[in-house]
Structures are given as C-alpha cells and as structure tokens.
Design a protein around this motif. Structure first.
Motif, mmCIF file in Angstrom:
data_model
loop_
_atom_site.group_PDB
_atom_site.id
_atom_site.type_symbol
_atom_site.label_atom_id
_atom_site.label_comp_id
_atom_site.label_asym_id
_atom_site.label_seq_id
_atom_site.Cartn_x
_atom_site.Cartn_y
_atom_site.Cartn_z
ATOM 1 N N LYS A 98 1.043 -1.307 0.059
ATOM 2 C CA LYS A 98 0.150 0.068 -0.179
ATOM 3 C C LYS A 98 0.668 1.132 -0.201
ATOM 4 C CE LYS A 98 -3.849 -0.290 2.462
ATOM 5 N NZ LYS A 98 -4.827 -0.463 1.124
ATOM 6 N N GLY A 99 0.703 1.817 -0.653
ATOM 7 C CA GLY A 99 1.294 3.367 -1.077
ATOM 8 C C GLY A 99 0.934 4.290 -2.029
ATOM 9 N N ASN A 100 2.082 5.255 -2.095
ATOM 10 C CA ASN A 100 1.502 6.699 -3.170
ATOM 11 C C ASN A 100 2.784 6.603 -4.263
ATOM 12 O OD1 ASN A 100 -0.592 7.825 -1.980
ATOM 13 N ND2 ASN A 100 0.150 7.967 -0.395
ATOM 14 N N PHE A 101 1.725 6.600 -5.627
ATOM 15 C CA PHE A 101 2.270 6.582 -7.005
ATOM 16 C C PHE A 101 3.068 8.917 -6.927
ATOM 17 C CE2 PHE A 101 2.974 7.531 -11.348
ATOM 18 C CZ PHE A 101 3.994 6.545 -11.262
ATOM 19 N N SER A 102 4.429 8.441 -7.011
ATOM 20 C CA SER A 102 4.240 10.453 -7.283
ATOM 21 C C SER A 102 4.231 10.242 -8.055
ATOM 22 C CB SER A 102 4.768 11.055 -6.454
ATOM 23 O OG SER A 102 4.578 10.931 -5.099
ATOM 24 N N GLN A 103 3.975 12.053 -9.163
ATOM 25 C CA GLN A 103 4.989 12.227 -10.797
ATOM 26 C C GLN A 103 4.405 13.442 -10.928
ATOM 27 O OE1 GLN A 103 3.468 10.133 -14.135
ATOM 28 N NE2 GLN A 103 5.391 10.615 -15.706
ATOM 29 N N SER A 104 5.530 14.153 -11.361
ATOM 30 C CA SER A 104 4.922 15.543 -11.482
ATOM 31 C C SER A 104 4.263 16.753 -10.617
ATOM 32 C CB SER A 104 4.251 15.826 -12.748
ATOM 33 O OG SER A 104 5.031 15.286 -14.117
ATOM 34 N N GLY A 105 4.384 16.572 -9.428
ATOM 35 C CA GLY A 105 4.371 17.303 -7.972
ATOM 36 C C GLY A 105 2.691 16.024 -7.628
ATOM 37 N N MET A 106 2.431 15.265 -8.848
ATOM 38 C CA MET A 106 1.348 14.779 -8.039
ATOM 39 C C MET A 106 1.195 13.537 -7.505
ATOM 40 S SD MET A 106 -1.623 15.051 -11.239
ATOM 41 C CE MET A 106 -1.766 13.678 -11.254
ATOM 42 N N SER A 107 0.328 13.412 -5.828
ATOM 43 C CA SER A 107 0.668 12.351 -5.581
ATOM 44 C C SER A 107 -0.282 11.649 -5.220
ATOM 45 C CB SER A 107 1.331 12.476 -3.756
ATOM 46 O OG SER A 107 1.508 10.885 -3.156
ATOM 47 N N ILE A 108 -0.453 10.114 -5.811
ATOM 48 C CA ILE A 108 -1.498 9.325 -6.266
ATOM 49 C C ILE A 108 -1.669 8.093 -5.212
ATOM 50 C CG2 ILE A 108 -2.520 8.427 -7.690
ATOM 51 C CD1 ILE A 108 -1.468 10.182 -9.838
ATOM 52 N N PRO A 109 -2.901 7.388 -4.870
ATOM 53 C CA PRO A 109 -2.285 6.106 -3.893
ATOM 54 C C PRO A 109 -2.516 5.393 -4.833
ATOM 55 C CG PRO A 109 -4.460 8.191 -3.346
ATOM 56 C CD PRO A 109 -3.964 8.080 -4.231
ATOM 57 N N LEU A 110 -2.045 4.243 -4.822
ATOM 58 C CA LEU A 110 -1.652 3.115 -5.656
ATOM 59 C C LEU A 110 -1.181 1.678 -4.608
ATOM 60 C CD1 LEU A 110 -1.043 1.161 -8.340
ATOM 61 C CD2 LEU A 110 0.927 2.409 -8.292
ATOM 62 N N ASP A 111 -1.939 0.565 -4.939
ATOM 63 C CA ASP A 111 -1.642 -0.040 -4.531
ATOM 64 C C ASP A 111 -1.195 -1.711 -5.170
ATOM 65 O OD1 ASP A 111 -2.330 0.755 -1.534
ATOM 66 O OD2 ASP A 111 -4.797 0.311 -1.628
ATOM 67 N N PHE A 112 -0.535 -2.308 -4.952
ATOM 68 C CA PHE A 112 -0.422 -3.586 -5.158
ATOM 69 C C PHE A 112 -0.147 -4.933 -4.249
ATOM 70 C CE2 PHE A 112 2.933 -0.315 -6.964
ATOM 71 C CZ PHE A 112 2.926 -0.642 -8.402
#
Length: 112
Positions: A98-112
């Motif tokens: 469980k975590g967060n994917f970050s790109q270009s200043g955005m942080s989005i929840p992403l779970d695998f």
C-alpha cells in the motif's frame, strides 16, 4: 512472569513475520488518474542484497521500464523510475503493498 512471556512471544513472532516478508516477484495494481484506471505491473528481484525492478504499463504499451534506487527493508519499499520523473513509496502489509505513486508534483494512491 506472564507479561514477560507474552512480550517475548510478541517480539519473536514479529521478527519471524518480518523475516518472512518479501517483495520478490510480480505485483499488479491500478493507478486511478483523471477518471481512468491504468493497470501497472511491477517486477522485483534481489541479488546479493541489492534490489532491482521493472514496471509494465500494458495499456500504454510500455514494458520493462527500468527502476532505480529500489529500496526494501522488510516493510518499507521505495523506488524511482528511470524515465518520467516518477517515484513510489509504500509499505508491505501481508500480501499487499500500500502506498503512493508520485509524478510531476502529484501524489496518487497506488496499491499492489
């Protein structure tokens, strides 16, 4: 005496639990961005104490995207992507990351 026994049991079980945890293998997740769900697959391997990984984004036709700085301490995981200025930070919780994917200043929840 009972308190000491239970404390010892809890410590022993938590050590065994942490040692049994591994991220090695493939993990699937979906990144929800602007109303779309983008399937992502990450692949982790460990060799001589060093972790490495690659990511696939099948819907975007991007396969084998190299990761760099893959870190895993038995609980916390983080990596950076070699392209796209992206990163991930998460926690291994049983059979799920469980975590967060970050790109270009955005942080989005992403779970695998």
């Amino acid at each position: 005496m009972k308190k000491l026994f239970f404390l010892t049991l809890i410590i022993t079980l938590s050590i065994q639990f942490n040692q049994a945890q591994s991220i090695e293998g493939s993990w699937k997740g979906e990144l929800a961005v602007m109303g779309q769900k983008i399937p992502l697959i990450v692949h982790f391997s460990e060799k001589e104490g060093e972790w490495s990984g690659k990511m696939d984004s099948p819907n975007q036709g991007a396969m084998g995207i190299a990761m760099r700085k893959v870190l895993f301490d038995g609980t916390m995981i983080s990596f950076e992507m070699s392209m796209g200025n992206a990163s991930y930070e998460g926690l291994l919780l049983g059979e799920q990351i469980k975590g967060n994917f970050s790109q270009s200043g955005m942080s989005i929840p992403l779970d695998f």
